[in-house]
Design a protein around this motif. Structure first.
Motif, short mmCIF file in Angstrom:
data_model
loop_
_atom_site.label_atom_id
_atom_site.label_comp_id
_atom_site.label_asym_id
_atom_site.label_seq_id
_atom_site.Cartn_x
_atom_site.Cartn_y
_atom_site.Cartn_z
N LEU A 53 8.50 8.62 -0.27
CA LEU A 53 8.82 7.83 1.16
C LEU A 53 10.01 6.99 0.90
CD1 LEU A 53 5.29 6.96 2.79
CD2 LEU A 53 7.09 8.81 3.43
N THR A 54 11.17 6.61 1.46
CA THR A 54 12.01 5.75 1.58
C THR A 54 11.57 4.56 2.01
OG1 THR A 54 13.16 6.20 3.65
CG2 THR A 54 13.98 7.37 1.96
N GLU A 55 12.14 3.40 2.02
CA GLU A 55 11.62 2.30 2.52
C GLU A 55 11.70 1.99 3.97
OE1 GLU A 55 13.41 -1.34 0.96
OE2 GLU A 55 12.49 -1.18 -1.10
N LYS A 56 12.70 2.79 4.67
CA LYS A 56 13.00 2.97 6.08
C LYS A 56 11.81 3.89 6.65
CE LYS A 56 15.67 4.63 9.78
NZ LYS A 56 14.56 5.40 10.40
N GLU A 57 11.28 5.02 6.05
CA GLU A 57 10.24 5.88 6.31
C GLU A 57 8.81 4.87 6.24
OE1 GLU A 57 11.58 10.04 5.04
OE2 GLU A 57 10.80 8.92 3.63
N ILE A 58 8.82 4.16 5.26
CA ILE A 58 7.55 3.23 4.85
C ILE A 58 7.52 2.29 6.47
CG2 ILE A 58 6.78 1.31 3.74
CD1 ILE A 58 7.40 2.53 1.19
N ILE A 59 8.67 1.76 6.65
CA ILE A 59 8.36 0.81 7.67
C ILE A 59 8.24 1.53 9.08
CG2 ILE A 59 9.95 -0.73 9.30
CD1 ILE A 59 11.47 -1.56 6.70
N ASP A 60 8.66 2.85 9.19
CA ASP A 60 8.42 3.50 10.48
C ASP A 60 6.92 3.82 10.46
OD1 ASP A 60 10.98 3.50 11.43
OD2 ASP A 60 11.48 5.52 10.60
N VAL A 87 0.89 -1.18 -0.06
CA VAL A 87 -0.07 0.23 -0.02
C VAL A 87 0.85 1.23 0.01
CG1 VAL A 87 -1.83 1.55 1.34
CG2 VAL A 87 -2.04 -1.14 1.07
N LEU A 88 1.83 1.18 0.91
CA LEU A 88 2.72 2.46 1.05
C LEU A 88 3.69 2.70 -0.14
CD1 LEU A 88 3.21 2.36 4.88
CD2 LEU A 88 1.98 4.38 3.39
N LYS A 89 4.16 1.54 -0.83
CA LYS A 89 4.75 1.66 -1.96
C LYS A 89 4.11 2.34 -3.14
CE LYS A 89 8.48 0.26 -3.08
NZ LYS A 89 9.79 0.77 -3.08
N HIS A 90 2.66 1.91 -3.10
CA HIS A 90 1.81 2.74 -3.99
C HIS A 90 1.83 4.10 -3.95
CE1 HIS A 90 -1.53 3.69 -6.38
NE2 HIS A 90 -2.20 4.37 -5.47
N TYR A 91 1.57 4.49 -2.63
CA TYR A 91 1.81 5.90 -2.27
C TYR A 91 3.01 6.69 -2.63
CZ TYR A 91 -3.21 5.42 -0.78
OH TYR A 91 -4.41 5.17 -0.54
N SER A 92 4.00 6.04 -2.60
CA SER A 92 5.17 6.50 -2.57
C SER A 92 5.82 6.51 -4.20
CB SER A 92 6.21 6.26 -1.51
OG SER A 92 6.43 4.72 -1.71
N GLY A 93 5.00 5.77 -4.96
CA GLY A 93 5.38 5.56 -6.20
C GLY A 93 5.03 6.55 -7.19
N PRO A 94 5.34 6.61 -8.35
CA PRO A 94 5.34 7.54 -9.52
C PRO A 94 3.82 7.89 -9.79
CG PRO A 94 5.98 5.42 -10.51
CD PRO A 94 6.05 5.26 -9.11
N LYS A 95 2.87 7.25 -9.87
CA LYS A 95 1.37 7.26 -10.07
C LYS A 95 0.98 8.14 -8.90
CE LYS A 95 1.03 3.16 -12.68
NZ LYS A 95 0.07 2.16 -13.06
N PHE A 96 1.56 8.37 -7.89
CA PHE A 96 0.88 9.09 -6.56
C PHE A 96 1.71 10.24 -6.32
CE2 PHE A 96 -0.89 10.06 -2.47
CZ PHE A 96 -2.08 10.11 -2.76
N ASN A 97 1.44 11.35 -6.65
CA ASN A 97 2.64 12.52 -6.56
C ASN A 97 2.81 13.19 -5.55
OD1 ASN A 97 2.95 11.94 -9.51
ND2 ASN A 97 1.24 13.34 -9.99
N TYR A 98 2.03 12.76 -4.46
CA TYR A 98 1.99 13.86 -3.19
C TYR A 98 3.01 13.27 -2.10
CZ TYR A 98 -2.74 14.88 -5.25
OH TYR A 98 -3.55 15.37 -5.94
#
Length: 327
Positions: free
Chosen positions: A292-299, A278-289
């Motif tokens: 996030l780094t992987e560490k931030e996603i884990i946090d 889910v968070l990879k989707h939000y930090s990916g190219p299709k979601f511009n807002y």
């Protein structure tokens, strides 16, 4: 509760306080949106609603209950398949949403097709992919059942069984499904503290996620387009299917983030199996807002886990009524 401040002003307020005593929630929760004056809570009506919720008698062939898609051990959602299942193993077009804190909602279904909790049950009862029943047949089955004749008499003072009483009784039970005992809630009450990682995740959450997932309910109760591509099999366009407004294309209800450990898979069609996806989707190219780094996603995930409410999941008062339904 705030209602306590009005206790003793006049009889109506006292009565309201007594009814709302079934809805214990923290002071920092917002005001409820459900109009309890039109459906005063009572123990017998709540128990009747609980019975109806768990009874497959609601479906045309008595094989599917509300609980079939809304398990109490999954925060009243389901996790064993992406899409809801109905009579004759039919497959629905959406992932069943969890059920809790419904008194704070004014629209229901992932596309907002229903604008009142009392009416929501009509959709699964009559949907050909879910319970597939007719309202006439439902009432016929209930009126032939002595157990329900007795329970309606206890709840309403007479044995009349009609649609209004059925729907309001189900609502009464659902209104008592309140999730309020997570670690986050204990933190808000000063009874617990976050770890360093949870604190980092909380700060990242407030910066990147809180516009849509507002505290303390962790939703803004709006419909948003979160850049998901349309499912080419389901062709579910979300809110657009209701409003026919092009601005609503692929907009879905913003879900609460409480109890995420129990409510996977995620999104309206269950396309993501875990929070990292889910968070990879939000930090990916299709979601511009968000970036996030992987560490931030884990946090952030660490913080989101503080929203799990184990007490709600294990609460015996919302479980299958063995003594009555199997009696």
């Amino acid at each position: 509760m705030k209602v306590l401040l009005k206790l003793g002003l006049f009889y109506g307020i006292i009565y309201l306080f007594i009814e709302e005593s079934y809805l214990n929630y923290p002071e920092y929760f917002p005001k409820t949106k459900y109009d309890f004056s039109k459906n005063n809570l009572s123990k017998t009506k709540i128990e009747l609603g609980r019975m109806l919720f768990y009874d497959p008698i609601l479906s045309i062939d008595s094989t599917i209950s509300c609980e079939s898609c809304h398990s109490p051990y999954n925060a009243f959602s389901h996790t064993d398949h992406r899409l809801s299942h109905g009579i004759n193993d039919k497959i629905g077009k959406r992932n069943a949403p969890p059920l809790f804190n419904l008194a704070w909602k004014s629209s229901f279904m992932r596309d907002g097709a229903v604008n009142h909790l009392d009416m929501q049950s009509l959709v699964p009862i009559t949907d050909s992919l879910e319970m597939g029943n007719s309202l006439g047949n439902l009432l016929y089955k209930l009126k032939k059942n002595q157990k329900y004749i007795n329970m309606f008499y206890e709840a309403f003072g007479d044995s009349t069984i009609n649609l209004d009483r059925v729907l309001k009784s189900i609502s009464q039970f659902e209104l008592t499904l309140i999730s309020k005992n997570s670690k986050y809630d204990r933190f808000r009450l000063g009874e617990d503290h976050f770890s360093d990682q949870e604190t980092r995740g909380y700060e990242l959450f407030k910066k990147n996620c809180s516009n849509c997932h507002e505290e303390p309910m962790f939703t803004n109760y709006k419909f948003e387009n979160n850049s998901l591509e349309i499912n080419q099999v389901l062709l579910d366009s979300g809110r657009f299917s209701i409003t026919k407004n092009s601005n609503d294309f692929m907009s879905f209800e913003v879900p609460s983030l409480r109890n995420l450990s129990y409510t996977y898979p995620y999104m309206h069609d269950g396309r993501f199996s875990n929070l990292f996806e889910v968070l990879k989707h939000y930090s990916g190219p299709k979601f511009n807002y968000v970036s996030l780094t992987e560490k931030e996603i884990i946090d952030i995930i660490s913080f989101l886990l503080t929203l799990n409410d184990k007490e709600f999941i294990l609460n015996p008062e919302n479980k299958f009524p063995v003594n009555k339904l199997l009696k």
